[in-house]
Scaffold this motif. Sequence first.
Motif, PDB file in Angstrom:
ATOM      1  N   VAL A 157      11.674   9.636  -1.345  1.00  0.00           N
ATOM      2  CA  VAL A 157      10.918  10.951  -1.802  1.00  0.00           C
ATOM      3  C   VAL A 157       9.638  11.140  -1.302  1.00  0.00           C
ATOM      4  N   VAL A 158       8.582   9.949  -1.430  1.00  0.00           N
ATOM      5  CA  VAL A 158       7.283   9.989  -1.124  1.00  0.00           C
ATOM      6  C   VAL A 158       7.040  10.152   0.171  1.00  0.00           C
ATOM      7  N   HIS A 159       7.725   9.589   1.302  1.00  0.00           N
ATOM      8  CA  HIS A 159       7.503   9.531   2.488  1.00  0.00           C
ATOM      9  C   HIS A 159       7.860  11.112   2.933  1.00  0.00           C
ATOM     10  N   LYS A 160       9.071  11.673   2.420  1.00  0.00           N
ATOM     11  CA  LYS A 160       9.358  13.060   2.885  1.00  0.00           C
ATOM     12  C   LYS A 160       8.265  13.836   2.502  1.00  0.00           C
ATOM     13  N   ALA A 161       7.876  13.953   1.041  1.00  0.00           N
ATOM     14  CA  ALA A 161       7.007  14.898   0.588  1.00  0.00           C
ATOM     15  C   ALA A 161       5.623  14.689   1.399  1.00  0.00           C
ATOM     16  N   ALA A 162       5.228  13.588   1.891  1.00  0.00           N
ATOM     17  CA  ALA A 162       3.919  13.418   2.700  1.00  0.00           C
ATOM     18  C   ALA A 162       4.211  14.090   3.907  1.00  0.00           C
ATOM     19  N   GLN A 163       5.483  13.920   4.409  1.00  0.00           N
ATOM     20  CA  GLN A 163       5.552  14.747   5.832  1.00  0.00           C
ATOM     21  C   GLN A 163       5.498  16.208   5.680  1.00  0.00           C
ATOM     22  N   GLU A 164       6.205  16.734   4.549  1.00  0.00           N
ATOM     23  CA  GLU A 164       6.327  18.114   4.448  1.00  0.00           C
ATOM     24  C   GLU A 164       4.932  18.973   4.010  1.00  0.00           C
ATOM     25  N   ALA A 165       4.069  18.050   3.282  1.00  0.00           N
ATOM     26  CA  ALA A 165       2.791  18.528   2.992  1.00  0.00           C
ATOM     27  C   ALA A 165       1.655  18.237   3.964  1.00  0.00           C
ATOM     28  N   GLY A 166       1.930  17.659   5.189  1.00  0.00           N
ATOM     29  CA  GLY A 166       1.037  17.644   6.130  1.00  0.00           C
ATOM     30  C   GLY A 166       0.009  16.631   5.910  1.00  0.00           C
ATOM     31  N   VAL A 167       0.156  15.741   4.968  1.00  0.00           N
ATOM     32  CA  VAL A 167      -0.880  14.609   4.868  1.00  0.00           C
ATOM     33  C   VAL A 167      -0.456  13.370   5.480  1.00  0.00           C
ATOM     34  N   PRO A 168      -1.351  12.350   5.407  1.00  0.00           N
ATOM     35  CA  PRO A 168      -0.947  11.192   6.197  1.00  0.00           C
ATOM     36  C   PRO A 168       0.229  10.500   5.621  1.00  0.00           C
ATOM     37  N   ASP A 169       1.237   9.835   6.274  1.00  0.00           N
ATOM     38  CA  ASP A 169       2.466   9.138   5.682  1.00  0.00           C
ATOM     39  C   ASP A 169       1.894   8.132   4.739  1.00  0.00           C
ATOM     40  N   ILE A 170       2.374   8.069   3.559  1.00  0.00           N
ATOM     41  CA  ILE A 170       2.033   7.209   2.524  1.00  0.00           C
ATOM     42  C   ILE A 170       3.160   6.518   1.872  1.00  0.00           C
ATOM     43  N   SER A 171       3.026   5.284   1.332  1.00  0.00           N
ATOM     44  CA  SER A 171       4.272   4.803   0.479  1.00  0.00           C
ATOM     45  C   SER A 171       3.713   5.011  -0.965  1.00  0.00           C
ATOM     46  N   PRO A 172       4.891   4.873  -1.885  1.00  0.00           N
ATOM     47  CA  PRO A 172       4.423   5.059  -3.252  1.00  0.00           C
ATOM     48  C   PRO A 172       3.374   3.969  -3.701  1.00  0.00           C
ATOM     49  N   HIS A 173       3.231   2.762  -3.082  1.00  0.00           N
ATOM     50  CA  HIS A 173       2.298   2.060  -3.572  1.00  0.00           C
ATOM     51  C   HIS A 173       0.880   2.636  -3.148  1.00  0.00           C
ATOM     52  N   ALA A 174       0.913   3.519  -1.913  1.00  0.00           N
ATOM     53  CA  ALA A 174      -0.403   4.002  -1.433  1.00  0.00           C
ATOM     54  C   ALA A 174      -0.867   5.046  -2.238  1.00  0.00           C
ATOM     55  N   LEU A 175       0.337   5.740  -3.085  1.00  0.00           N
ATOM     56  CA  LEU A 175       0.109   6.945  -4.022  1.00  0.00           C
ATOM     57  C   LEU A 175      -0.557   6.165  -5.271  1.00  0.00           C
ATOM     58  N   ARG A 176      -0.241   5.046  -5.521  1.00  0.00           N
ATOM     59  CA  ARG A 176      -0.758   4.267  -6.759  1.00  0.00           C
ATOM     60  C   ARG A 176      -2.396   4.019  -6.382  1.00  0.00           C
ATOM     61  N   HIS A 177      -2.493   3.524  -5.302  1.00  0.00           N
ATOM     62  CA  HIS A 177      -3.787   3.146  -4.936  1.00  0.00           C
ATOM     63  C   HIS A 177      -4.764   4.485  -4.999  1.00  0.00           C
ATOM     64  N   SER A 178      -4.209   5.530  -4.496  1.00  0.00           N
ATOM     65  CA  SER A 178      -4.844   6.772  -4.494  1.00  0.00           C
ATOM     66  C   SER A 178      -5.306   7.411  -6.085  1.00  0.00           C
ATOM     67  N   ALA A 179      -4.170   7.355  -6.797  1.00  0.00           N
ATOM     68  CA  ALA A 179      -4.261   7.662  -8.311  1.00  0.00           C
ATOM     69  C   ALA A 179      -5.673   6.837  -8.868  1.00  0.00           C
ATOM     70  N   ALA A 180      -5.420   5.431  -8.626  1.00  0.00           N
ATOM     71  CA  ALA A 180      -6.575   4.633  -9.236  1.00  0.00           C
ATOM     72  C   ALA A 180      -7.918   4.729  -8.696  1.00  0.00           C
ATOM     73  N   THR A 181      -8.027   5.192  -7.332  1.00  0.00           N
ATOM     74  CA  THR A 181      -9.321   5.384  -6.644  1.00  0.00           C
ATOM     75  C   THR A 181      -9.815   6.903  -7.360  1.00  0.00           C
ATOM     76  N   HIS A 182      -8.679   7.717  -7.523  1.00  0.00           N
ATOM     77  CA  HIS A 182      -9.466   9.030  -8.080  1.00  0.00           C
ATOM     78  C   HIS A 182      -9.786   9.100  -9.428  1.00  0.00           C
ATOM     79  N   MET A 183      -8.967   8.147 -10.216  1.00  0.00           N
ATOM     80  CA  MET A 183      -9.444   7.870 -11.428  1.00  0.00           C
ATOM     81  C   MET A 183     -10.767   7.514 -11.761  1.00  0.00           C
ATOM     82  N   LEU A 184     -11.515   6.510 -10.795  1.00  0.00           N
ATOM     83  CA  LEU A 184     -12.498   5.667 -10.940  1.00  0.00           C
ATOM     84  C   LEU A 184     -13.676   6.958 -10.241  1.00  0.00           C
TER      85      LEU A 184
END
Length: 316
Positions: free
Chosen positions: A246-273
């Motif tokens: 679901v995450v990989h396909k959504a990244a492809q459709e949105a035209g953003v770098p391919d990410i895993s669910p764990h990378a999305l977790r990293h992104s959330a943490a970074t943006h919180m900080l």
Amino acid sequence: MHFEQHIDAFINHLKANKGLSANTLKAYRSDIESCLALFVRRGVSDLNEITLDDLRSWMASESRNHARSSMARKTVAVRGFFSWGYEHGIMRTNQAATLLTPSIPNTLPSVLTEVQAEQLMDQADADDASVDEADSNNNNETGLEVRMRAETQRNTAILELLYATGIRIAELIALNVHDVDFANRTIKVTGKGNKQRVVPFGAPAMRALEIWLVEGRAKLENLNSADALFLGARGGRLNQRVARDVVHKAAQEAGVPDISPHALRHSAATHMLDGGADLREVQELLGHASLKTTQRYTHVSIEQLKTRYVQAFPRA
């Protein structure tokens, strides 16, 4: 396998005394079995026959096909097994006591920028909106179309919740309906070692969850659904592979770098900080046992700040 009873006893020991997750126990079992299987093929029938040189040769053969992070876990598993065997009188000596864990490069986790994350979420919302519009214009949906619409609503809820909370993919699929508290906009998460924590989520995730629960989930549930929050196409609890897709396909459709669910977790943490959240608060939200793990995200934020600085000041 020749040493199966010892492996079973060790895994049961970990389960009873260490509070490790089912996935970790499964990985440890696989690591130990693959290690001992090598020695069985070499004619070893007694654990006392295995030497430190044997274990080092196992590490050398495994390291050709596995990343350092995987080898570190394998080494910890095997070293723990030999230590347990020595303590319980199964082995006369602990040959793995001085087996060194491979060093892991201190690489920074990959993350989306805030703009990319917003682009990903906007695409998910757009998919959901297009499904609703199609539904309003079609009163004669086939069974396949109904399921596809439900899956789209589910996928939007998955993406929104993963990014809003930063929870692990294993934690996401383990959620039950009653773990969601809409009144307080929180979810009760069971993390590693069966430790529970309460994590808040925002309005976009709440809307996506409400649509999924009110409209989508009923289209997929069956007698095997039980209390699972997210369901697969056949009505059972969603598995990790589908959630990752679901995450990989959504990244492809949105035209953003391919990410895993764990990378999305990293992104959330970074943006919180980046948004001013306290490091201890982020640690609690993510379920990190050590603050050192959470501190990795401060380095990511600094790297992003440097990039923005160079972009803003080309002559810097």
